[in-house]
Design a protein around this motif. Structure first.
Motif, PDB file in Angstrom:
ATOM      1  N   LEU A 112      40.916  48.258  40.197  1.00  0.00           N
ATOM      2  CA  LEU A 112      39.843  47.479  40.823  1.00  0.00           C
ATOM      3  C   LEU A 112      39.408  46.343  39.911  1.00  0.00           C
ATOM      4  CD1 LEU A 112      37.828  46.983  43.094  1.00  0.00           C
ATOM      5  CD2 LEU A 112      36.328  48.686  42.048  1.00  0.00           C
ATOM      6  N   VAL A 113      39.263  46.618  38.634  1.00  0.00           N
ATOM      7  CA  VAL A 113      38.891  45.571  37.674  1.00  0.00           C
ATOM      8  C   VAL A 113      39.971  44.482  37.631  1.00  0.00           C
ATOM      9  CG1 VAL A 113      38.507  45.085  35.224  1.00  0.00           C
ATOM     10  CG2 VAL A 113      37.405  47.053  36.295  1.00  0.00           C
ATOM     11  N   GLY A 114      41.236  44.895  37.618  1.00  0.00           N
ATOM     12  CA  GLY A 114      42.323  43.927  37.605  1.00  0.00           C
ATOM     13  C   GLY A 114      42.373  43.084  38.858  1.00  0.00           C
ATOM     14  N   ALA A 115      42.169  43.710  40.015  1.00  0.00           N
ATOM     15  CA  ALA A 115      42.179  42.965  41.276  1.00  0.00           C
ATOM     16  C   ALA A 115      41.003  41.996  41.336  1.00  0.00           C
ATOM     17  CB  ALA A 115      42.138  43.934  42.458  1.00  0.00           C
ATOM     18  N   LEU A 116      39.851  42.417  40.827  1.00  0.00           N
ATOM     19  CA  LEU A 116      38.694  41.512  40.788  1.00  0.00           C
ATOM     20  C   LEU A 116      38.949  40.339  39.851  1.00  0.00           C
ATOM     21  CD1 LEU A 116      35.767  44.087  40.816  1.00  0.00           C
ATOM     22  CD2 LEU A 116      36.332  42.451  42.621  1.00  0.00           C
ATOM     23  N   ALA A 117      39.633  40.594  38.730  1.00  0.00           N
ATOM     24  CA  ALA A 117      39.965  39.507  37.799  1.00  0.00           C
ATOM     25  C   ALA A 117      40.924  38.522  38.444  1.00  0.00           C
ATOM     26  CB  ALA A 117      40.565  40.080  36.521  1.00  0.00           C
ATOM     27  N   LEU A 118      41.899  39.025  39.190  1.00  0.00           N
ATOM     28  CA  LEU A 118      42.813  38.127  39.901  1.00  0.00           C
ATOM     29  C   LEU A 118      42.093  37.351  40.987  1.00  0.00           C
ATOM     30  CD1 LEU A 118      46.011  40.318  40.253  1.00  0.00           C
ATOM     31  CD2 LEU A 118      45.802  38.172  39.003  1.00  0.00           C
ATOM     32  N   LEU A 119      41.168  38.008  41.646  1.00  0.00           N
ATOM     33  CA  LEU A 119      40.387  37.327  42.683  1.00  0.00           C
ATOM     34  C   LEU A 119      39.543  36.225  42.063  1.00  0.00           C
ATOM     35  CD1 LEU A 119      39.807  37.401  45.709  1.00  0.00           C
ATOM     36  CD2 LEU A 119      37.969  39.003  45.252  1.00  0.00           C
ATOM     37  N   ALA A 120      38.983  36.493  40.887  1.00  0.00           N
ATOM     38  CA  ALA A 120      38.190  35.478  40.195  1.00  0.00           C
ATOM     39  C   ALA A 120      39.064  34.313  39.740  1.00  0.00           C
ATOM     40  CB  ALA A 120      37.481  36.093  38.994  1.00  0.00           C
ATOM     41  N   ALA A 121      40.351  34.596  39.432  1.00  0.00           N
ATOM     42  CA  ALA A 121      41.267  33.530  39.032  1.00  0.00           C
ATOM     43  C   ALA A 121      41.502  32.567  40.190  1.00  0.00           C
ATOM     44  CB  ALA A 121      42.589  34.120  38.548  1.00  0.00           C
ATOM     45  N   GLY A 122      41.449  33.085  41.408  1.00  0.00           N
ATOM     46  CA  GLY A 122      41.444  32.257  42.602  1.00  0.00           C
ATOM     47  C   GLY A 122      42.633  31.346  42.812  1.00  0.00           C
ATOM     48  N   THR A 175      49.068  59.850  41.733  1.00  0.00           N
ATOM     49  CA  THR A 175      48.754  59.252  40.440  1.00  0.00           C
ATOM     50  C   THR A 175      49.785  58.204  40.063  1.00  0.00           C
ATOM     51  OG1 THR A 175      47.733  61.330  39.763  1.00  0.00           O
ATOM     52  CG2 THR A 175      48.264  59.769  38.024  1.00  0.00           C
ATOM     53  N   LEU A 176      51.051  58.488  40.302  1.00  0.00           N
ATOM     54  CA  LEU A 176      52.100  57.512  39.998  1.00  0.00           C
ATOM     55  C   LEU A 176      51.969  56.271  40.872  1.00  0.00           C
ATOM     56  CD1 LEU A 176      55.184  59.826  39.432  1.00  0.00           C
ATOM     57  CD2 LEU A 176      53.757  58.680  37.728  1.00  0.00           C
ATOM     58  N   GLY A 177      51.554  56.443  42.116  1.00  0.00           N
ATOM     59  CA  GLY A 177      51.318  55.292  42.987  1.00  0.00           C
ATOM     60  C   GLY A 177      50.186  54.417  42.472  1.00  0.00           C
ATOM     61  N   ALA A 178      49.119  55.057  42.021  1.00  0.00           N
ATOM     62  CA  ALA A 178      48.002  54.299  41.442  1.00  0.00           C
ATOM     63  C   ALA A 178      48.432  53.607  40.155  1.00  0.00           C
ATOM     64  CB  ALA A 178      46.813  55.223  41.186  1.00  0.00           C
ATOM     65  N   GLY A 179      49.283  54.270  39.380  1.00  0.00           N
ATOM     66  CA  GLY A 179      49.780  53.668  38.148  1.00  0.00           C
ATOM     67  C   GLY A 179      50.685  52.479  38.409  1.00  0.00           C
ATOM     68  N   SER A 180      51.530  52.567  39.420  1.00  0.00           N
ATOM     69  CA  SER A 180      52.415  51.442  39.723  1.00  0.00           C
ATOM     70  C   SER A 180      51.626  50.262  40.276  1.00  0.00           C
ATOM     71  CB  SER A 180      53.521  51.860  40.693  1.00  0.00           C
ATOM     72  OG  SER A 180      52.985  52.247  41.926  1.00  0.00           O
ATOM     73  N   GLN A 181      50.554  50.539  41.001  1.00  0.00           N
ATOM     74  CA  GLN A 181      49.697  49.447  41.472  1.00  0.00           C
ATOM     75  C   GLN A 181      49.030  48.748  40.289  1.00  0.00           C
ATOM     76  OE1 GLN A 181      46.386  50.592  43.987  1.00  0.00           O
ATOM     77  NE2 GLN A 181      46.410  48.581  44.950  1.00  0.00           N
ATOM     78  N   LEU A 182      48.532  49.534  39.350  1.00  0.00           N
ATOM     79  CA  LEU A 182      47.928  48.946  38.158  1.00  0.00           C
ATOM     80  C   LEU A 182      48.957  48.153  37.364  1.00  0.00           C
ATOM     81  CD1 LEU A 182      45.537  48.561  36.255  1.00  0.00           C
ATOM     82  CD2 LEU A 182      46.153  50.732  35.179  1.00  0.00           C
ATOM     83  N   PHE A 183      50.170  48.671  37.259  1.00  0.00           N
ATOM     84  CA  PHE A 183      51.237  47.966  36.543  1.00  0.00           C
ATOM     85  C   PHE A 183      51.483  46.588  37.171  1.00  0.00           C
ATOM     86  CE2 PHE A 183      55.847  47.083  36.075  1.00  0.00           C
ATOM     87  CZ  PHE A 183      55.881  46.909  34.705  1.00  0.00           C
ATOM     88  N   GLY A 184      51.546  46.537  38.488  1.00  0.00           N
ATOM     89  CA  GLY A 184      51.752  45.259  39.163  1.00  0.00           C
ATOM     90  C   GLY A 184      50.610  44.284  38.918  1.00  0.00           C
ATOM     91  N   LEU A 185      49.389  44.786  38.959  1.00  0.00           N
ATOM     92  CA  LEU A 185      48.226  43.923  38.713  1.00  0.00           C
ATOM     93  C   LEU A 185      48.215  43.417  37.276  1.00  0.00           C
ATOM     94  CD1 LEU A 185      45.554  45.956  40.690  1.00  0.00           C
ATOM     95  CD2 LEU A 185      46.415  43.694  41.288  1.00  0.00           C
ATOM     96  N   VAL A 186      48.554  44.278  36.340  1.00  0.00           N
ATOM     97  CA  VAL A 186      48.590  43.872  34.933  1.00  0.00           C
ATOM     98  C   VAL A 186      49.684  42.826  34.709  1.00  0.00           C
ATOM     99  CG1 VAL A 186      49.139  44.697  32.593  1.00  0.00           C
ATOM    100  CG2 VAL A 186      47.539  45.963  34.022  1.00  0.00           C
ATOM    101  N   ARG A 187      50.817  42.994  35.371  1.00  0.00           N
ATOM    102  CA  ARG A 187      51.891  42.005  35.251  1.00  0.00           C
ATOM    103  C   ARG A 187      51.445  40.648  35.787  1.00  0.00           C
ATOM    104  NH1 ARG A 187      55.013  41.074  32.515  1.00  0.00           N
ATOM    105  NH2 ARG A 187      56.871  40.672  33.702  1.00  0.00           N
ATOM    106  N   MET A 188      50.726  40.651  36.910  1.00  0.00           N
ATOM    107  CA  MET A 188      50.224  39.381  37.458  1.00  0.00           C
ATOM    108  C   MET A 188      49.183  38.771  36.532  1.00  0.00           C
ATOM    109  SD  MET A 188      50.085  39.751  41.572  1.00  0.00           S
ATOM    110  CE  MET A 188      49.161  41.258  41.625  1.00  0.00           C
ATOM    111  N   LEU A 189      48.343  39.609  35.954  1.00  0.00           N
ATOM    112  CA  LEU A 189      47.363  39.093  34.995  1.00  0.00           C
ATOM    113  C   LEU A 189      48.058  38.538  33.762  1.00  0.00           C
ATOM    114  CD1 LEU A 189      44.589  41.825  35.241  1.00  0.00           C
ATOM    115  CD2 LEU A 189      44.325  39.402  35.779  1.00  0.00           C
ATOM    116  N   GLY A 190      49.142  39.182  33.346  1.00  0.00           N
ATOM    117  CA  GLY A 190      49.905  38.706  32.205  1.00  0.00           C
ATOM    118  C   GLY A 190      50.550  37.355  32.472  1.00  0.00           C
TER     119      GLY A 190
END
Length: 126
Positions: free
Chosen positions: A105-115, A39-54
């Motif tokens: 997954l939603v965050g990674a798709l959003a980053l992919l859409a940012a292209g 769970t912590l691994g999944a949370g840290s992955q989400l944290f990284g994606l959110v930081r990139m989205l930010g």
């Protein structure tokens, strides 16, 4: 100097929020099992994606790496729906783990859409 102080304060808020979330998940959902690390691994992955989205930037990431990330997250979610054998055995596996995977997954798709957009111009830089 003020811009640097503001930047450090914002970064500190991100990390303090992440640390607070880790404490909550570990204390409320670990049940003493080491499987909370999933769970912590999944949370840290989400944290990284959110930081990139930010940052509004995918600079330094290839499109293919984002595609593989999306594929891996989708495969994990499908495995969760098929059988409950992939879940962490503690309480965090009931809701938190699948929710973190879905949000990632939603965050990674959003980053992919940012292209591969260039980073947004930050105030104070000239």
């Amino acid at each position: 100097m003020q811009a640097l102080r503001s930047s450090i304060g914002a970064e500190l808020q991100w990390w303090l929020g992440f640390c607070a979330a880790v404490v909550v998940v570990v204390s409320a959902g670990s049940d003493g099992h080491l499987s909370v690390l999933l769970t912590l691994g999944a949370g840290s992955q989400l944290f990284g994606l959110v930081r990139m989205l930010g940052e509004r930037s995918t600079e330094g990431l290839s499109t293919s790496s984002l595609q593989v990330t999306c594929l891996a997250l989708a495969a994990r979610l499908v495995a969760l729906w098929g059988a409950p054998v992939y879940l962490p055995v503690d309480a965090s596996g009931d809701v938190v783990f699948p929710l973190l995977l879905a949000c990632s997954l939603v965050g990674a798709l959003a980053l992919l859409a940012a292209g591969g957009r260039k980073p947004a111009e930050k105030p104070g830089r000239g």
